[in-house]
Design a protein around this motif. Structure first.
Motif, short mmCIF file in Angstrom:
data_model
loop_
_atom_site.label_atom_id
_atom_site.label_comp_id
_atom_site.label_asym_id
_atom_site.label_seq_id
_atom_site.Cartn_x
_atom_site.Cartn_y
_atom_site.Cartn_z
N MET A 188 0.83 -1.21 0.00
CA MET A 188 0.00 0.00 0.00
C MET A 188 0.86 1.26 0.00
O MET A 188 0.45 2.31 -0.48
CB MET A 188 -0.94 0.00 1.21
CG MET A 188 -2.02 -1.06 1.12
SD MET A 188 -2.89 -1.29 2.68
CE MET A 188 -3.78 0.25 2.81
N GLN A 189 2.07 1.16 0.58
CA GLN A 189 2.98 2.31 0.61
C GLN A 189 3.74 2.43 -0.70
O GLN A 189 3.92 3.53 -1.23
CB GLN A 189 3.99 2.15 1.75
CG GLN A 189 3.38 1.87 3.11
CD GLN A 189 2.94 3.13 3.83
OE1 GLN A 189 3.14 4.24 3.34
NE2 GLN A 189 2.34 2.97 5.00
N THR A 190 4.22 1.31 -1.21
CA THR A 190 5.04 1.32 -2.42
C THR A 190 4.51 0.24 -3.37
O THR A 190 5.11 -0.81 -3.54
CB THR A 190 6.52 1.03 -2.09
OG1 THR A 190 6.60 -0.23 -1.37
CG2 THR A 190 7.13 2.10 -1.24
N PRO A 191 3.33 0.50 -4.00
CA PRO A 191 2.70 -0.53 -4.81
C PRO A 191 3.53 -0.91 -6.04
O PRO A 191 4.18 -0.05 -6.64
CB PRO A 191 1.36 0.12 -5.22
CG PRO A 191 1.55 1.57 -5.02
CD PRO A 191 2.57 1.75 -3.95
N ALA A 192 3.49 -2.21 -6.38
CA ALA A 192 4.23 -2.70 -7.55
C ALA A 192 3.56 -3.99 -8.03
O ALA A 192 2.80 -4.61 -7.30
CB ALA A 192 5.69 -2.99 -7.18
N GLY A 193 3.83 -4.37 -9.26
CA GLY A 193 3.37 -5.66 -9.78
C GLY A 193 1.88 -5.72 -10.07
O GLY A 193 1.29 -6.78 -9.94
N PHE A 194 1.28 -4.60 -10.48
CA PHE A 194 -0.16 -4.60 -10.72
C PHE A 194 -0.49 -3.65 -11.87
O PHE A 194 0.35 -2.86 -12.30
CB PHE A 194 -0.90 -4.14 -9.47
CG PHE A 194 -0.72 -2.67 -9.20
CD1 PHE A 194 0.48 -2.17 -8.73
CD2 PHE A 194 -1.73 -1.76 -9.48
CE1 PHE A 194 0.68 -0.83 -8.53
CE2 PHE A 194 -1.55 -0.39 -9.26
CZ PHE A 194 -0.34 0.07 -8.78
N GLY A 195 -1.71 -3.76 -12.37
CA GLY A 195 -2.21 -2.81 -13.35
C GLY A 195 -3.56 -2.31 -12.90
O GLY A 195 -4.15 -2.84 -11.96
N VAL A 196 -4.05 -1.23 -13.55
CA VAL A 196 -5.36 -0.71 -13.21
C VAL A 196 -6.26 -0.83 -14.44
O VAL A 196 -5.91 -0.37 -15.53
CB VAL A 196 -5.29 0.76 -12.77
CG1 VAL A 196 -6.67 1.27 -12.37
CG2 VAL A 196 -4.31 0.93 -11.62
N GLY A 197 -7.41 -1.49 -14.26
CA GLY A 197 -8.34 -1.69 -15.36
C GLY A 197 -9.13 -0.43 -15.67
O GLY A 197 -9.05 0.56 -14.92
N PRO A 198 -9.89 -0.44 -16.77
CA PRO A 198 -10.67 0.74 -17.16
C PRO A 198 -11.71 1.13 -16.11
O PRO A 198 -12.09 2.30 -16.00
CB PRO A 198 -11.35 0.31 -18.46
CG PRO A 198 -11.23 -1.18 -18.52
CD PRO A 198 -10.04 -1.55 -17.71
N ASP A 199 -12.18 0.16 -15.32
CA ASP A 199 -13.20 0.47 -14.30
C ASP A 199 -12.56 0.89 -12.98
O ASP A 199 -13.24 0.99 -11.96
CB ASP A 199 -14.11 -0.74 -14.09
CG ASP A 199 -13.32 -2.00 -13.76
OD1 ASP A 199 -12.07 -1.94 -13.78
OD2 ASP A 199 -13.94 -3.04 -13.47
N GLY A 200 -11.24 1.10 -12.98
CA GLY A 200 -10.59 1.53 -11.75
C GLY A 200 -10.20 0.39 -10.83
O GLY A 200 -9.60 0.62 -9.78
N ARG A 201 -10.52 -0.85 -11.21
CA ARG A 201 -10.14 -1.98 -10.36
C ARG A 201 -8.72 -2.42 -10.72
O ARG A 201 -8.33 -2.44 -11.88
CB ARG A 201 -11.10 -3.15 -10.56
CG ARG A 201 -12.51 -2.81 -10.17
CD ARG A 201 -13.42 -3.96 -10.52
NE ARG A 201 -13.22 -5.08 -9.60
CZ ARG A 201 -13.48 -6.34 -9.92
NH1 ARG A 201 -13.89 -6.65 -11.11
NH2 ARG A 201 -13.31 -7.29 -9.02
N MET A 202 -7.96 -2.79 -9.69
CA MET A 202 -6.59 -3.23 -9.93
C MET A 202 -6.56 -4.72 -10.20
O MET A 202 -7.43 -5.46 -9.75
CB MET A 202 -5.73 -2.89 -8.72
CG MET A 202 -5.61 -1.41 -8.50
SD MET A 202 -4.92 -1.06 -6.89
CE MET A 202 -5.98 0.26 -6.37
#
Lengths: 477, 337
Positions: free
Chosen positions: A153-167
């Protein structure tokens, strides 16, 4: 500060419940390790004093652990009750990491806790020691996973954000071993060791000041003082590393901790020792500064660049007046702990470790210091992360549940009352146990049941045959 | 495995965790509920000692249920928690009081203090059970969702149906607890528990029938599942099996068996749970959200599934070991030498 609304109340409630919760796991992590060391020493040396200490502290552990379990249960549901939008958006990335905490750590602790507390006579020494190690290992694993989540939560990594705002996760290796996990985990585990070292030394000092010093009291005082002398300086070094990490990944948190509004120029940044950050006027009032010190501490160079809060718009800044002070309290207490460690080394060298009343008074006075430092450090890092739940990705305002103000207010009021009653009673019970010194032939958990210590078992059906009910100090093999 | 299959496997695993929780914490909450009927201090100690080494492990299945939902069905978690906020929090408050009462009641220094923590143990257990029933009822009757968030009111969960479910769970847990005591204690405590178990069995079965008859009217899907073709092939054995087990239970009580009543009670709970599964599948949150809609992305589900397939069997093994260590009849004080 904005007026009281559902958003701020939800934050306050979460802060309140997690602040209560964090105390008990921190205590359990350190104490489980201490118990493991005590039992290991007993098995190795066969000395009664280690078994006495083990049985003395396991009673306190059992109460602290129960409070950790019930307050933790609340946490595992609060992500949904108070932060359902966060749960929906970040859950796909972070939920699985928490699921691993449950699967690898909580079950391990809970599965072996019964054997550890009540099973010595049923399973024999070696298997019992194994159970103790599993409980200690479980507390450690639990700390790792939950701090991995917090670090993400402090240093997020390894993810993407979808068009609906969900990761969504792209690489779990990067999620778990995100950039700040390597400093946050050791910093917290060392903190919990210090918490226990200082509580143990405080209890020992209390008994050294009051009565004749028994071998058990002397042993625990000596062990705790070694921990203070060794761990406190390591923790200061770890804190320095943590600071460098935060500077790299969360510069605004550093700016708030330092009370710096403008980024430093070619002459380096002074360290503001004391001052009052003023969010409206965008300056820190009444400051006392040491030239270049901030650059030296944070960049390890004379004129290194240190960030300022004005680099981002006002809506993106953490609330500096709190962070600035919690950080200073933590650091100040850290150096005091180090000081006590040095004092103990001096007393040890002079041979006055068990007779120096000044040392014992200081140890008693400082016994809550690591807990206070831990809470302050936690507030620094969490409030410093604002206004985000997932730093730079998801704002706290977009994380909250659609729960109206009366709902949150009511539950908060009940939480406050319940926590003060329950945890107040628990702390009283722990303090009462601590007020008695460990005895030779100390009994374990619950062997001082009213039906047992009396040694009288009325001839009711089902009662224990008298005479066999007395406690043996040696476990059966 | 296809994405759809993984989601169904996960729904099954979450259901397993919740079932494990219901039967395991069910009996130890039941022991707490039965505290109200037990006056003797020594027998109360025996009751607590019979569950003291296990309750923490039992409760961990609830954390897995909640944490697992968060991990693999975040939408369900994000909808259910706010919608059933009061019942979830009520359950947590109940569990807090009873959880600490395990330790505190033995440490109370005055008789008043001990009575208070005994009451906390009973009250906490009862409130937790009641709130679990209310939560179950609230989920079954359906949750109003708009734009992936709960959109209902503050007291939507409170209806005659949910209250019935709440009472059913309290009575059912008390029955499980009584059967547990028949198995794990002896002498007068055991014979009292046997009488309680016999009465509670009929009360539980009556409430199960009431809930079962009401449920199909909540949602046309449930009605179709239970009474339409071919669903009835799957559903008709459930009440038959319940009746068979009830008869075995009656025999076990009459012949004073120690373990049979507890196994029968577990069997009834498993069947009820299967019945719920039949009603709900493939819904996660009635009336609209399915398992697949609530599911996290494939990568999230797969990541936990890999670990869970190794870890859950391991957990079952060492939890079983802990139960085995503390096997046999329990007596006040005698347990913890």
């Amino acid at each position: 500060m904005p007026a009281l609304d559902a958003f701020h109340l939800a934050r306050a409630q979460f802060g309140f419940t997690v602040a209560f919760h964090i105390i008990f796991p921190a205590f359990s992590i350190g104490l489980a390790s201490y118990l493991m060391v005590l039992e290991g020493l007993w098995l190795r040396t066969g000395k009664q004093v280690y078994l006495d200490l083990f049985r003395y502290w396991i009673k306190i552990f059992s109460i602290g652990f129960a409070m950790g379990v019930v307050s933790g249960l609340v946490m595992s549901y609060q992500f949904g009750t108070n932060w359902s939008r966060y749960a929906d958006k970040a859950g796909p990335v972070i939920g699985p990491v928490m699921a691993y905490e449950v699967l690898t750590a909580f079950f391990l602790e809970a599965g072996f806790l019964g054997v550890m507390l009540f099973g010595m006579e049923r399973v024999g020494r070696k298997l019992h020691f194994f159970a103790t190690c599993m409980v200690a290992g479980g507390t450690f694993l639990s700390a790792f996973w939950i701090l991995s989540v917090n670090s993400w939560m402090q240093t997020p990594a390894g993810f993407g954000v979808g068009p609906d705002g969900r990761m969504f996760p792209t690489d779990y290796w990067q999620v778990i071993f995100n950039p700040s996990v390597f400093v946050r985990v050791p910093h917290m585990v060392l903190a919990s060791y210090l918490v226990v070292a200082f509580i143990v030394s405080g209890v020992a000092a209390w008994h050294l000041l009051r009565g004749p010093s028994t071998p058990a009291v002397r042993t625990m005082f000596s062990m705790a003082m070694w921990m203070a002398a060794i761990v406190a300086p390591i923790q200061i070094g770890m804190g320095d590393l943590h600071g460098l990490n935060t500077l790299e990944h969360q510069p605004m948190k550093i700016a708030a901790m330092e009370g710096d509004w403008d980024p430093s120029g070619p002459d380096g940044a002074p360290l503001i020792l004391f001052g009052l950050p003023n969010m409206e006027k965008e300056r820190t009032d009444y400051k006392i500064e040491i030239p270049h010190a901030s650059s030296v501490i944070l960049t390890h160079t004379w004129n290194g660049r240190v960030p300022g809060l004005k680099e981002v718009p006002p809506g993106d800044r953490p609330y500096a007046p709190v962070v600035f002070w919690t950080f200073r309290v933590m650091v100040g207490l850290g150096f005091l702990m180090f000081g006590l460690g040095l004092f103990s080394l001096l007393a040890r060298w002079r041979g006055t470790l068990f007779t120096s009343r000044a040392l014992h008074r200081m140890a008693l006075l400082m016994s809550p210091a690591p807990l206070v430092a831990l809470l302050c450090g936690w507030m620094t890092t969490e409030i410093g992360r604002q206004p985000y739940t997932v730093y730079g990705v998801l704002r706290t305002a977009d994380s909250i549940s659609p729960i109206a103000l009366p709902g949150i207010a009511t539950s908060f009021a009940i939480f406050a009352v319940v926590y003060f009653i329950v945890f107040g009673a628990g702390v009283m019970i722990i303090l009462r146990l601590m007020a008695k010194p460990p005895r030779a032939g100390e009994t374990g958990v619950r062997t001082d049941l009213p039906t047992r210590t009396a040694g009288i078992h009325p001839g009711l059906p089902g009662a224990v045959p008298s005479g066999t009910g007395e406690v043996s100090t040696q476990p059966a093999e | 495995m296809s994405t759809e299959t993984i989601a169904v496997v996960w729904a099954g695993l979450i259901a397993f965790a919740v079932l494990a929780y219901v039967v395991l914490d069910g009996f130890d909450l039941g022991v707490g509920i039965l505290f109200s009927a037990e006056r003797g201090a020594e027998d109360r100690d025996t009751m607590v000692n019979s569950i003291a080494p296990m309750w923490d492990g039992n409760e961990t299945w609830l954390v897995l249920g909640g944490g697992g939902l968060f991990a693999v069905f975040p939408l369900a978690y994000a909808v259910i928690m706010p919608a059933l906020y009061p019942t979830i929090l009520g359950m947590l408050f109940g569990l807090i009081f009873r959880g600490v009462a395990f330790e505190f009641r033995f440490r109370a220094e005055t008789a008043t203090g001990r009575r208070l923590w005994d009451f906390a143990f009973f009250g906490g257990s009862t409130v937790a059970a009641l709130c679990q029933g209310l939560t179950l009822g609230g989920l079954l009757q359906g949750i109003h969702v708009v734009d992936r968030q709960y959109a209902g009111g503050w007291f939507d969960w409170l209806t005659p149906f949910t209250v019935l479910c709440g009472v059913a769970v309290v009575v059912g847990y008390a029955w499980l607890g009584a059967c547990w005591l028949v198995w794990r204690t002896d002498a007068s405590l055991q014979s009292r528990a046997r009488k309680q178990a016999a009465v509670l069995a009929w009360a539980t079965l009556g409430l199960i029938v009431a809930v079962s008859l009401w449920t199909p009217f909540l949602n046309p899907l449930f009605m179709h599942r239970w009474f339409g073709w071919p669903g009835i092939l799957l559903t008709s054995p459930v009440p038959v099996l319940v009746a068979v087990i009830a008869l075995v239970f009656r025999m076990g009580i009459a012949r004073e068996h120690h373990l049979t009543p507890f196994l029968c009670a577990l069997g009834i709970f498993v069947l009820c749970f299967a019945g719920l599964g039949i009603s709900l599948f493939p819904l996660m949150i009635p009336p609209d959200i399915t398992i697949w809609q609530a599911a996290a992305p494939r990568a999230s589900q797969l990541f936990v599934l890999v670990g869970a397939s190794v870890l859950i069997p391991l957990i079952v093994i060492y939890s079983g070991f802990s139960y085995w260590v503390f096997r046999g009849k329990v007596q006040a004080g005698a347990h913890y030498h």
